[in-house]
Design a protein around this motif. Structure first.
Motif, PDB file in Angstrom:
ATOM      1  N   GLU A   1      23.244  46.815  14.369  1.00 42.79           N
ATOM      2  CA  GLU A   1      22.199  46.277  15.238  1.00 42.79           C
ATOM      3  C   GLU A   1      22.756  45.556  16.459  1.00 42.79           C
ATOM      4  N   TYR A   2      24.007  45.100  16.361  1.00 41.32           N
ATOM      5  CA  TYR A   2      24.627  44.344  17.457  1.00 41.32           C
ATOM      6  C   TYR A   2      26.066  44.815  17.633  1.00 41.32           C
ATOM      7  N   TRP A   3      26.548  44.744  18.858  1.00 43.04           N
ATOM      8  CA  TRP A   3      27.942  45.054  19.149  1.00 43.04           C
ATOM      9  C   TRP A   3      28.318  44.378  20.459  1.00 43.04           C
ATOM     10  N   TRP A   4      29.550  43.877  20.512  1.00 43.39           N
ATOM     11  CA  TRP A   4      30.015  43.146  21.683  1.00 43.39           C
ATOM     12  C   TRP A   4      31.537  43.109  21.664  1.00 43.39           C
ATOM     13  N   ASP A   5      32.132  42.696  22.761  1.00 43.94           N
ATOM     14  CA  ASP A   5      33.582  42.583  22.814  1.00 43.94           C
ATOM     15  C   ASP A   5      33.974  41.352  23.621  1.00 43.94           C
ATOM     16  N   GLY A   6      35.265  41.047  23.606  1.00 42.16           N
ATOM     17  CA  GLY A   6      35.776  39.888  24.323  1.00 42.16           C
ATOM     18  C   GLY A   6      37.260  40.024  24.576  1.00 42.16           C
ATOM     19  N   ARG A   7      37.832  38.991  25.193  1.00 44.38           N
ATOM     20  CA  ARG A   7      39.234  38.984  25.578  1.00 44.38           C
ATOM     21  C   ARG A   7      39.984  37.924  24.786  1.00 44.38           C
ATOM     22  N   ILE A   8      41.157  38.294  24.286  1.00 45.50           N
ATOM     23  CA  ILE A   8      42.075  37.350  23.663  1.00 45.50           C
ATOM     24  C   ILE A   8      43.275  37.210  24.590  1.00 45.50           C
ATOM     25  N   GLY A   9      43.638  35.978  24.919  1.00 51.09           N
ATOM     26  CA  GLY A   9      44.789  35.731  25.784  1.00 51.09           C
ATOM     27  C   GLY A   9      46.062  35.625  24.966  1.00 51.09           C
ATOM     28  N   MET A  10      46.980  36.586  25.154  1.00 50.65           N
ATOM     29  CA  MET A  10      48.224  36.646  24.399  1.00 50.65           C
ATOM     30  C   MET A  10      49.403  36.241  25.289  1.00 50.65           C
ATOM     31  N   THR A  11      50.259  35.359  24.781  1.00 53.34           N
ATOM     32  CA  THR A  11      51.470  34.984  25.487  1.00 53.34           C
ATOM     33  C   THR A  11      52.657  35.761  24.929  1.00 53.34           C
ATOM     34  N   SER A  12      53.775  35.723  25.645  1.00 55.46           N
ATOM     35  CA  SER A  12      54.934  36.511  25.230  1.00 55.46           C
ATOM     36  C   SER A  12      55.522  36.030  23.906  1.00 55.46           C
TER      37      SER A  12
END
Length: 429
Positions: free
Chosen positions: A339-350
């Protein structure tokens, strides 16, 4: 501001209404200006206001627009990096301090939830790190040993116990961390905002930061249709800091590789099915190279996530993979629909650890939560509040120069394309 493809986000539907806010108009003064209305910025505003310090938050969109409103909702202790590896990177003294602060992070979150009576589906029964195969089992056994020698209440579960607690088939075991739990992340962000406002902070939404000028000991910030004059500035934009064209203090985003992460939420499941999936309502994620996660919400929806972006080209692949995965993990689930779907950003460091930067005189940021935004964001928000009020030892990280990653765009594209390719073929047999 960069346009986004609108997607139906479960958290936006089930979170309590946000407190009333308006865009900034006119000229304001404050002790501290905070850029970003997510976990870090709102935690900083709340703790500043409780100390009697005047704080203004400006958010380019709405409260919790970024990762705080797209999070899985796992309130985990520590970072993704194993404790011994974290100490090897930061050194014993600094590493142990960070481990202590973030190990206690879930307690800070749940204490705030209780003290301010936040309606955010808070459950503190732990989280389950599910082991994929023998290699995954060895990984969680190492984590158990490293956390136990620091006194943490963690336990490796057998495959049978892991299946009983998760309801999922096919895992070699699980690491139960009793410090942790789940929340409705946008509900928590809105709860922090409501508490900060009640304590005396100000929050302005639909107010992007557009410019900054140093005038003596103060900063004059151009934001939305107004200005803010403040002695100190906290940048709390994390992986969404580069989305406003022309905004100052975005250099820290150049060291963040963006890891996209999507989630699909089912219709409410029948009681006899929902009672078998995570019956004690822990949240779960696995040790797979392309990680997946699953949890339940209070309406008996199963929320399944993995790495990937739901753009027009990739959504069908990820949707089909999510459906196959749900059926394979929970073969008794019967008919369901997303019924729902979404996405986002994860900030990854080295180095997979957060970084603290002084971006200009009296301008400070912490970023790079590497998928652990809730507890670390809350902890670092409190630490930043203490830092700008004079406690320069409050942040459990040493200041480091910004180290731009020249490969970040290539790595970001690789994560997106690689996840799509793997999900095209994974769990078909």
């Amino acid at each position: 501001m960069a346009a986004e493809r609108p997607l139906p986000n479960l958290w936006h539907t089930t979170a309590p209404a946000a407190p009333e806010t308006v865009p900034l108009a006119g000229d304001r003064t404050s002790d501290v200006a905070i850029i970003g209305g997510g976990f870090t910025g709102l935690s900083a505003a709340l703790h500043l206001a409780e100390m009697g310090v005047k704080a203004i938050v400006v958010e380019a969109r709405m409260i919790g627009f970024g990762g705080s409103g797209r999070n899985v909702g796992l309130v985990n202790a520590g970072m993704w990096v194993k404790p011994d590896d974290l100490i090897a990177t930061l050194g014993r003294e600094a590493g142990n301090r960070l481990l202590g602060e973030l190990g206690d992070g879930p307690s800070l979150v749940y204490d705030l939830v209780a003290r301010h009576e936040m309606q955010c589906e808070a459950v503190r029964n732990g989280t389950l790190h599910m082991a994929v195969g023998a290699e995954g089992l060895k990984d969680i056994q190492d984590r158990e040993a490293q956390w136990k020698k620091r006194g943490a209440p963690v336990e490796v579960l057998s495959a049978e116990k892991a299946q009983a607690l998760s309801g999922a088939e096919g895992f070699a075991g699980a690491l139960l961390d009793r410090r942790a739990g789940t929340i409705q992340p946008l509900g928590y962000a809105r709860g922090l905002a409501r508490a900060a406002l009640a304590a005396g902070a100000e929050i302005f939404t639909d107010t992007p930061l557009l410019g900054a000028e140093r005038k003596g000991d103060f900063w004059m910030l151009k934001a939305g249709r107004g200005t803010i004059t403040a002695r100190h500035v906290i940048i709390a934009t994390e992986a969404y800091g580069g989305t406003i064209a022309g905004a100052p203090w975005k250099a820290h985003t150049q060291e963040l590789t963006i890891l996209p992460y999507f989630q699909f939420a089912t219709n409410p499941l029948a009681d006899n099915v929902a009672s078998r999936i995570l019956p004690e309502r822990q949240g779960a994620w696995d040790t797979g190279l392309v990680m997946t996660s699953f949890r339940m919400d209070q309406q008996n929806r199963l929320v399944f996530g993995s790495i990937g972006r739901l753009d027009a080209m990739a959504e069908g692949t990820h949707r089909a993979f999510a459906a196959r995965s749900v059926r394979k993990l929970f073969p008794y689930i019967g008919d369901f629909r997303f019924e729902y779907w979404w996405d986002g950003r994860i900030g990854m460091t080295s180095n997979n650890l957060p970084a603290m930067h002084v971006l200009a005189p009296n301008v400070v940021s912490v970023s790079g939560y590497n998928g652990r935004g809730i507890a670390p964001g809350t902890v670092f928000g409190r630490a930043l509040a203490r830092h700008v009020t004079g406690d320069t030892s409050a942040i459990p990280l040493a200041e480091t120069p910004i180290a731009p990653d020249p490969w970040r765009k290539l790595k970001t594209a690789f994560y997106h394309a690689g996840a799509q390719a793997k999900h095209l073929i994974d769990r078909r047999f």
